[in-house]
Design a protein around this motif. Sequence first.
Motif, PDB file in Angstrom:
ATOM      1  N   ASP A 214       0.954  -1.058  -0.084  1.00 12.68           N
ATOM      2  CA  ASP A 214       0.085  -0.243  -0.203  1.00 12.68           C
ATOM      3  C   ASP A 214       0.924   1.347  -0.052  1.00 12.68           C
ATOM      4  O   ASP A 214       0.597   2.281  -0.803  1.00 12.68           O
ATOM      5  CB  ASP A 214      -0.796  -0.049   1.314  1.00 12.68           C
ATOM      6  N   ARG A 215       1.703   1.161   1.043  1.00 13.10           N
ATOM      7  CA  ARG A 215       2.744   2.372   0.882  1.00 13.10           C
ATOM      8  C   ARG A 215       3.513   2.411  -0.433  1.00 13.10           C
ATOM      9  O   ARG A 215       3.737   3.682  -1.073  1.00 13.10           O
ATOM     10  CB  ARG A 215       3.708   2.217   2.025  1.00 13.10           C
ATOM     11  N   LEU A 216       3.838   1.645  -1.150  1.00 12.96           N
ATOM     12  CA  LEU A 216       4.593   1.176  -2.426  1.00 12.96           C
ATOM     13  C   LEU A 216       3.693   2.134  -3.435  1.00 12.96           C
ATOM     14  O   LEU A 216       4.113   2.667  -4.296  1.00 12.96           O
ATOM     15  CB  LEU A 216       4.979   0.062  -2.937  1.00 12.96           C
ATOM     16  N   ALA A 217       2.196   1.615  -3.221  1.00 13.26           N
ATOM     17  CA  ALA A 217       1.400   2.270  -4.305  1.00 13.26           C
ATOM     18  C   ALA A 217       1.122   3.825  -4.272  1.00 13.26           C
ATOM     19  O   ALA A 217       1.028   4.595  -5.074  1.00 13.26           O
ATOM     20  CB  ALA A 217       0.208   1.509  -4.349  1.00 13.26           C
ATOM     21  N   LEU A 218       1.127   4.079  -2.830  1.00  6.47           N
ATOM     22  CA  LEU A 218       1.172   5.496  -2.658  1.00  6.47           C
ATOM     23  C   LEU A 218       2.043   6.243  -3.212  1.00  6.47           C
ATOM     24  O   LEU A 218       2.047   7.422  -3.716  1.00  6.47           O
ATOM     25  CB  LEU A 218       0.729   5.558  -1.188  1.00  6.47           C
ATOM     26  N   VAL A 219       3.371   5.833  -3.207  1.00  8.83           N
ATOM     27  CA  VAL A 219       4.502   6.551  -3.538  1.00  8.83           C
ATOM     28  C   VAL A 219       4.541   6.338  -4.957  1.00  8.83           C
ATOM     29  O   VAL A 219       5.047   7.563  -5.543  1.00  8.83           O
ATOM     30  CB  VAL A 219       5.707   6.028  -2.938  1.00  8.83           C
ATOM     31  N   SER A 220       4.188   5.400  -5.730  1.00 11.51           N
ATOM     32  CA  SER A 220       4.463   5.255  -7.062  1.00 11.51           C
ATOM     33  C   SER A 220       3.587   5.976  -7.748  1.00 11.51           C
ATOM     34  O   SER A 220       3.564   6.198  -9.016  1.00 11.51           O
ATOM     35  CB  SER A 220       4.351   3.618  -7.277  1.00 11.51           C
ATOM     36  N   ALA A 221       2.228   6.178  -7.203  1.00  9.28           N
ATOM     37  CA  ALA A 221       1.215   6.977  -7.970  1.00  9.28           C
ATOM     38  C   ALA A 221       1.776   8.215  -8.676  1.00  9.28           C
ATOM     39  O   ALA A 221       1.585   8.306 -10.011  1.00  9.28           O
ATOM     40  CB  ALA A 221      -0.126   7.011  -7.243  1.00  9.28           C
ATOM     41  N   PRO A 222       2.107   9.223  -7.796  1.00 12.51           N
ATOM     42  CA  PRO A 222       2.677  10.224  -8.433  1.00 12.51           C
ATOM     43  C   PRO A 222       3.553  10.305  -9.429  1.00 12.51           C
ATOM     44  O   PRO A 222       3.996  11.017 -10.347  1.00 12.51           O
ATOM     45  CB  PRO A 222       3.088  11.396  -7.492  1.00 12.51           C
ATOM     46  N   LEU A 223       4.715   9.310  -9.133  1.00 13.66           N
ATOM     47  CA  LEU A 223       5.913   9.010  -9.900  1.00 13.66           C
ATOM     48  C   LEU A 223       5.216   8.562 -11.437  1.00 13.66           C
ATOM     49  O   LEU A 223       5.635   8.796 -12.568  1.00 13.66           O
ATOM     50  CB  LEU A 223       6.669   7.944  -9.482  1.00 13.66           C
ATOM     51  N   VAL A 224       4.008   7.584 -11.410  1.00 13.19           N
ATOM     52  CA  VAL A 224       3.667   7.137 -12.631  1.00 13.19           C
ATOM     53  C   VAL A 224       3.074   8.132 -13.537  1.00 13.19           C
ATOM     54  O   VAL A 224       3.442   8.395 -14.709  1.00 13.19           O
ATOM     55  CB  VAL A 224       2.601   6.175 -12.224  1.00 13.19           C
TER      56      VAL A 224
END
Length: 232
Positions: A214-224
């Motif tokens: 979940d934390r990885l998805a939260l960080v990855s979203a703006p990067l995507v």
Amino acid sequence: MSPAPAALLLAALGTAALLADRTASVAAIVLLLLAACVRGAGRRAWPYLLAVLVTAGAVFVVTPFVETVGWHVLWSGPKVPVLGTLDVTSEELRGALFQALRLAALSLAFSAYALLLDHDRLVQGAAFARRSALAVVLATRLVPTLERDAAGLVDALRGRGIEVAGLRGRARLVSPLLAGSLERGLNLAEAMEARGFGRGGHTRAPLPPWRRVDRLALVSAPLVAIVGALWL
């Protein structure tokens, strides 16, 4: 994965598809979302995939006839009032494919949101704009709820020896589905009123803790989204 990071990641993928300017990049996003829908929902995903295919296919077919782009003519047709000469160029086909893939990516992102996310937990986890979040979730869960009710009606009729087949047979389910959705809306409104929705001092059930994914998805979203804007 928790609903909030998953919804944010789906929104980031849709944003990246809109910001990308390469057909291959948008196609990769489409394949990723398609795999998520098929693997996560199975047979439940086919109405959504059919809708995506029809809408994206319509964009691909219609776009070359309403655009006038490029010089490499592949097909030249008759003259039509207002539209002029109907012709198809290779540039128009590339543009049509690109726009169709964009629409497919956005539609598949919404399909994954409707099929795979737990909307009750998503509303429960909304810390702000709870009324707006509730309205959005109730609207987006309408299709999965109707799909589940339709499957229940088909099973009930099959148990009584009535086989529902074909377009005409399924069209007869519209009336009971509409009546059921109206009754469900009234029950939901009564339940919300009985629980004091909209009053101050509301309580909230404890949420499960976020995991590493979940934390990885939260960080990855703006990067995507940034990668879609700058490099895709």
